[in-house]
Design a protein around this motif. Structure first.
Motif, short mmCIF file in Angstrom:
data_model
loop_
_atom_site.label_atom_id
_atom_site.label_comp_id
_atom_site.label_asym_id
_atom_site.label_seq_id
_atom_site.Cartn_x
_atom_site.Cartn_y
_atom_site.Cartn_z
N LEU A 5 0.86 -1.17 0.00
CA LEU A 5 0.00 0.00 0.00
C LEU A 5 0.90 1.23 0.00
N ARG A 6 0.66 2.13 -0.90
CA ARG A 6 1.54 3.29 -1.11
C ARG A 6 1.84 4.03 0.19
N PRO A 16 -0.69 7.36 -7.58
CA PRO A 16 -1.81 8.01 -6.89
C PRO A 16 -1.95 7.58 -5.44
N LYS A 17 -2.44 8.48 -4.61
CA LYS A 17 -2.64 8.20 -3.19
C LYS A 17 -3.69 7.11 -2.99
N GLY A 18 -3.49 6.33 -1.94
CA GLY A 18 -4.47 5.31 -1.58
C GLY A 18 -4.47 4.08 -2.46
N GLN A 19 -3.45 3.91 -3.28
CA GLN A 19 -3.41 2.78 -4.20
C GLN A 19 -2.30 1.79 -3.84
N THR A 20 -2.37 0.62 -4.44
CA THR A 20 -1.32 -0.37 -4.24
C THR A 20 -0.24 -0.19 -5.31
N SER A 60 1.61 0.20 -11.01
CA SER A 60 0.34 0.18 -10.29
C SER A 60 -0.80 0.13 -11.29
N GLU A 61 -1.82 -0.66 -10.97
CA GLU A 61 -3.00 -0.73 -11.85
C GLU A 61 -3.69 0.62 -11.96
N SER A 62 -3.51 1.47 -10.94
CA SER A 62 -4.16 2.78 -10.95
C SER A 62 -3.50 3.75 -11.93
N ALA A 63 -2.29 3.42 -12.39
CA ALA A 63 -1.58 4.26 -13.36
C ALA A 63 -0.91 3.34 -14.38
N PRO A 64 -1.69 2.75 -15.29
CA PRO A 64 -1.15 1.74 -16.21
C PRO A 64 -0.05 2.23 -17.13
N ASP A 65 0.04 3.53 -17.37
CA ASP A 65 1.06 4.06 -18.27
C ASP A 65 2.32 4.49 -17.53
N ALA A 66 2.33 4.35 -16.21
CA ALA A 66 3.48 4.81 -15.43
C ALA A 66 4.37 3.63 -15.05
N LEU A 67 5.66 3.85 -15.08
CA LEU A 67 6.64 2.84 -14.67
C LEU A 67 7.84 3.56 -14.08
N MET A 68 8.22 3.16 -12.87
CA MET A 68 9.40 3.72 -12.21
C MET A 68 10.44 2.61 -12.10
N LEU A 69 11.70 2.96 -12.31
CA LEU A 69 12.78 1.98 -12.22
C LEU A 69 13.85 2.50 -11.24
N VAL A 70 14.25 1.63 -10.31
CA VAL A 70 15.27 1.99 -9.33
C VAL A 70 16.30 0.87 -9.26
N MET A 71 17.57 1.24 -9.27
CA MET A 71 18.64 0.25 -9.10
C MET A 71 18.90 0.05 -7.61
N PRO A 72 18.88 -1.19 -7.14
CA PRO A 72 19.15 -1.45 -5.72
C PRO A 72 20.63 -1.28 -5.39
N ILE A 73 20.92 -1.26 -4.09
CA ILE A 73 22.29 -1.20 -3.60
C ILE A 73 22.70 -2.61 -3.17
N LYS A 74 23.92 -3.00 -3.49
CA LYS A 74 24.38 -4.32 -3.09
C LYS A 74 24.67 -4.36 -1.60
N LYS A 124 -9.04 -9.70 4.85
CA LYS A 124 -9.31 -8.27 4.78
C LYS A 124 -8.29 -7.56 3.91
N PHE A 125 -7.00 -7.89 4.08
CA PHE A 125 -5.98 -7.24 3.28
C PHE A 125 -6.14 -7.60 1.82
N GLN A 126 -6.45 -8.88 1.56
CA GLN A 126 -6.65 -9.32 0.19
C GLN A 126 -7.81 -8.58 -0.45
N LYS A 127 -8.90 -8.40 0.31
CA LYS A 127 -10.07 -7.71 -0.22
C LYS A 127 -9.77 -6.25 -0.49
N ALA A 128 -9.04 -5.62 0.42
CA ALA A 128 -8.72 -4.21 0.28
C ALA A 128 -7.80 -3.93 -0.90
N THR A 129 -6.95 -4.88 -1.23
CA THR A 129 -5.98 -4.66 -2.32
C THR A 129 -6.39 -5.33 -3.62
N ALA A 130 -7.57 -5.95 -3.63
CA ALA A 130 -8.04 -6.63 -4.84
C ALA A 130 -8.39 -5.61 -5.93
#
Length: 208
Positions: A50-51, A125-129, A145-159, A202-208
């Motif tokens: 959850l964001r 967007p706020k309130g989204q998964t 996120s399904e709430s923003a289908p055209d958006a994609l963020m990419l981050v490189m992790p740290i080793k 409950k969590f599954q229902k809220a994020t479905a």
């Protein structure tokens, strides 16, 4: 407004008629890198958060992370949760648990620059998964996120090995610890996700 054209001149100026600011740029005479090669075609592992839950945890741990390497470590926990941690000799150790629906990568750790991680989640967007997809702890991580289908963020992790080498042994110890403080919060639909657990109905229902 714009002056000039990159096809016919060496500099292009952008300016605003109601201000004194002018930005002048020069076109780069070369082939632009194929950024699509960096974006994974698929992800073996998917962690759904959850964001607001993640942003609250990052905000709470920012002071610990920013004192050294800006690193925040995420570790797969029990019952589908994810442990967030940061450590500093000067400030102390930060440990929190965040609800999550995990698919894959049930054991192990992955680390990020906390500011980049926060920017990735805040972009949606706020309130989204938000889905965090990755293949290995050292490969590019994509955020969608399904709430923003055209958006994609990419981050490189740290080793993690780099953190232990340059940041001190406390990072290595932090990545191995299990006991963390649980964070409570409310997800979309008004469900309190922590007492019921991230794998609950409950969590599954809220994020479905």
């Amino acid at each position: 407004a714009r002056k000039g054209d990159p096809a016919t001149c060496k500099r292009v100026s952008f300016f605003a008629s109601d201000s004194y600011a002018t930005l002048t740029v020069a076109p780069y005479d070369a082939t632009y890198p194929n950024y699509k090669l960096v974006i994974p075609a698929s992800a073996e592992n998917d962690w759904t958060f959850l964001r607001e839950e993640v942003l609250d945890v990052i905000k709470a741990g920012a002071k610990f992370a920013e004192t050294r390497n800006n690193a925040m470590i995420l570790k797969a926990g029990l019952n589908g949760s994810v442990h967030f941690g940061a450590s500093s000799v000067d400030v102390g150790t930060f440990k929190r648990e965040c609800p999550c629906i995990r698919r894959g990568f049930d054991e192990g750790t992955i680390a990020f620059n906390y500011a980049y991680l926060a920017d990735a989640f805040a972009a949606f967007p706020k309130g989204q998964t938000v889905h965090m997809g990755f293949n290995t702890p050292s490969s590019p991580v994509i955020f969608t996120s399904e709430s923003a289908p055209d958006a994609l963020m990419l981050v490189m992790p740290i080793k993690i090995t780099d953190l232990a080498t340059h940041g001190g042994s406390e990072y290595e110890e932090l990545a191995e610890e299990e006991g963390v403080e649980q964070v409570s919060g409310v997800c979309p639909g008004g469900y309190n996700v922590c007492p019921d657990g991230p794998g609950s109905e409950k969590f599954q229902k809220a994020t479905a």
